[in-house]
Design an enzyme around this catalytic site. Structure first.
Site, short mmCIF file in Angstrom:
data_model
loop_
_atom_site.label_atom_id
_atom_site.label_comp_id
_atom_site.label_asym_id
_atom_site.label_seq_id
_atom_site.Cartn_x
_atom_site.Cartn_y
_atom_site.Cartn_z
N ALA A 65 0.81 -1.23 0.00
CA ALA A 65 0.00 0.00 0.00
C ALA A 65 0.84 1.28 0.00
O ALA A 65 0.51 2.23 -0.69
CB ALA A 65 -0.92 0.00 1.23
N THR A 114 -5.92 -10.15 13.51
CA THR A 114 -6.99 -9.18 13.22
C THR A 114 -6.51 -8.20 12.16
O THR A 114 -5.41 -7.65 12.25
CB THR A 114 -7.38 -8.43 14.51
OG1 THR A 114 -7.75 -9.41 15.48
CG2 THR A 114 -8.54 -7.47 14.28
N CYS A 156 15.05 0.73 1.64
CA CYS A 156 14.68 -0.28 2.62
C CYS A 156 15.92 -0.81 3.33
O CYS A 156 15.85 -1.34 4.41
CB CYS A 156 13.96 -1.45 1.96
SG CYS A 156 12.56 -0.90 1.05
N1 PLP Z 1 9.45 -5.47 -2.96
C1 PLP Z 1 9.93 -4.36 -3.54
C2 PLP Z 1 10.31 -4.42 -4.98
C3 PLP Z 1 10.08 -3.18 -2.81
O1 PLP Z 1 10.56 -2.09 -3.42
C4 PLP Z 1 9.73 -3.18 -1.44
C5 PLP Z 1 9.96 -1.99 -0.62
O2 PLP Z 1 10.83 -1.17 -0.91
C6 PLP Z 1 9.20 -4.35 -0.88
C7 PLP Z 1 9.08 -5.46 -1.67
C8 PLP Z 1 8.79 -4.40 0.55
O3 PLP Z 1 7.52 -3.81 0.73
P1 PLP Z 1 7.06 -3.28 2.17
O4 PLP Z 1 7.87 -2.06 2.45
O5 PLP Z 1 5.59 -3.00 2.01
O6 PLP Z 1 7.32 -4.37 3.14
#
Ligand code: PLP
Length: 385
Positions: free
Chosen positions: A202, A239, A328
């Site tokens: 999302a 939930t 990330c």
């Molecule tokens: N897959 C890809 C290609 C992404 O770019 C990301 C987040 O950067 C994710 C998965 C992980 O998603 P989430 O941040 O909703 O855990």
């Protein structure tokens, strides 16, 4: 100084309408969707509506959507859920070297669990070769996971061709696609890809963090990762995060309205940004495919001789937010595994920055960010001479 946010691959600013809906849901529709009374039913209705909105966007069936806490959990459920459900002696799995860590680290974990894993290389543009996929498939292959658009370079994988190869050799091999970056930005062609499992999130589409989903083709069985109350047809106990899920549905619906037009606009941001930088004559390399061949919102550029972190923070001081590699995991100082797999090394790898755009940006911001990048690169280059 107003902020210019160009880190939309890391996360997006939620739509105002999404936040308004979520606030109302948190305050007023607070029932547990599993409760049998009216308040529970009201919450359940919101989840049903979100399921409908998302499945409409991807051309799937409502009952094929399983809500999760985000893309990471959707990827874990797909990869581990499929591997454990179909586990047998010599079970073999395939993925690419440029997957998001939420996919790659599942495969590393499964290797420790005794599965055999093959990692596909990519070209210098970050593309998987379908013939290479074909060459790796064995009689024991049970799952293949390949992303749609890469989160660092925007490279798009030839999923239709790959899906065709896989299913021609063995229709029982499950095909998982991480479409977290491409959802609402590129058409998702579930049928043409012959996909079995597709992950979405999302907060990458102007919803909020903490909701995502896995599309599971009717008939595909997975082993759930969580034991609990049997929510989401027993595939994801716990939930539901009703407000975030309702917001996810609305974000998908809003992004879907005039999607092609919106993405054409985002694509022009990327192109004009690159053109300005390229025409300035500063030393800059485009990492990944040609601009028309990559996801509309992502561009990855190397400024050889400069360190991406220094450049990132200099831009930040000017109110411009970008990313060095993938947000990330960009707090880790290691070089990007994606760019390394594409053959980048040394100064080109060290000087890579990702700029990612959204419909909430505008031309003025893009022009200002490009000028600031040029000036910053010139300034930093002069300092180290
Ligand atoms: N897959 C890809 C290609 C992404 O770019 C990301 C987040 O950067 C994710 C998965 C992980 O998603 P989430 O941040 O909703 O855990």
């Amino acid at each position: 100084m107003t902020d210019i946010y160009l880190d939309n691959s890391a996360t997006t600013r939620p739509y105002r309408e999404v936040l308004e809906l979520m606030g109302m849901v948190q305050a007023e529709i607070y029932g547990n969707p599993s409760s049998m009374h009216e308040k529970g039913l009201a919450a359940e209705k919101l989840i049903r509506e979100a399921r409908r909105q998302i499945s409409a966007m991807i051309g799937g069936r409502d009952q094929e959507i399983v809500f999760t806490s985000g893309g990471t959990e959707a990827n874990n459920l797909a990869v581990k859920g499929a591997a454990f459900r179909y586990r047998r002696k010599d079970a073999h799995l395939i993925t690419s070297a440029i997957e998001h860590p939420s996919v790659l680290n599942c495969f590393r974990f499964l290797e420790q669990e005794g599965f055999k894993v093959s990692y596909l290389p990519v070209s210098d543009k970050g593309i998987v070769d379908p013939d290479f996929v074909k060459s790796l498939i064995k009689k024991d292959t049970i799952l293949i996971s390949i992303m749609h658009a890469n989160n660092e370079t925007g490279s798009i994988q030839p999923l239709e061709e790959i899906g065709r190869c896989i299913k021609k050799i063995n229709p029982e091999i499950l095909f998982h696609i991480d479409a977290v970056q491409s959802f609402t930005r590129l058409p998702l062609k579930l049928k043409e890809w012959q996909a079995d499992l597709v992950s979405l999130s999302a907060h990458k589409i102007h919803g909020v963090k903490g909701a995502g989903c896995l599309w599971i083709k009717q008939g595909v069985k997975l082993q759930p990762l969580l034991d609990g109350g049997g929510q989401e047809k027993g595939l994801r106990a716990g939930t539901e995060n009703v407000a975030a899920i309702a917001g996810f549905g609305l974000a998908a619906k809003l992004s879907g309205e005039n999607q092609n037009k919106k993405m054409a606009v985002v694509g022009t941001f990327k192109k004009s940004f690159y053109r300005t930088i390229h025409n300035s004559g500063i030393n800059c390399i485009l990492n990944g495919p040609l601009l028309e061949e990559s996801a509309p919102h992502i561009i990855n550029l190397s400024f050889p001789g400069l360190k991406s972190e220094v450049l990132l923070h200099s831009l930040e001081e000017q109110g411009i937010y970008v990313s060095a590699g993938s947000a990330c995991h960009s707090r880790h100082p290691e070089p990007s595994h994606v760019l390394s797999a594409m053959g980048l090394s040394g100064k080109t790898l060290e000087g890579a920055l990702r700029f990612s755009f959204s419909v909430l940006n505008n031309e003025k911001e893009v022009a200002a960010a490009a000028e600031a990048t040029i000036n910053t690169v010139r300034h930093l280059t002069a300092l180290i001479r």
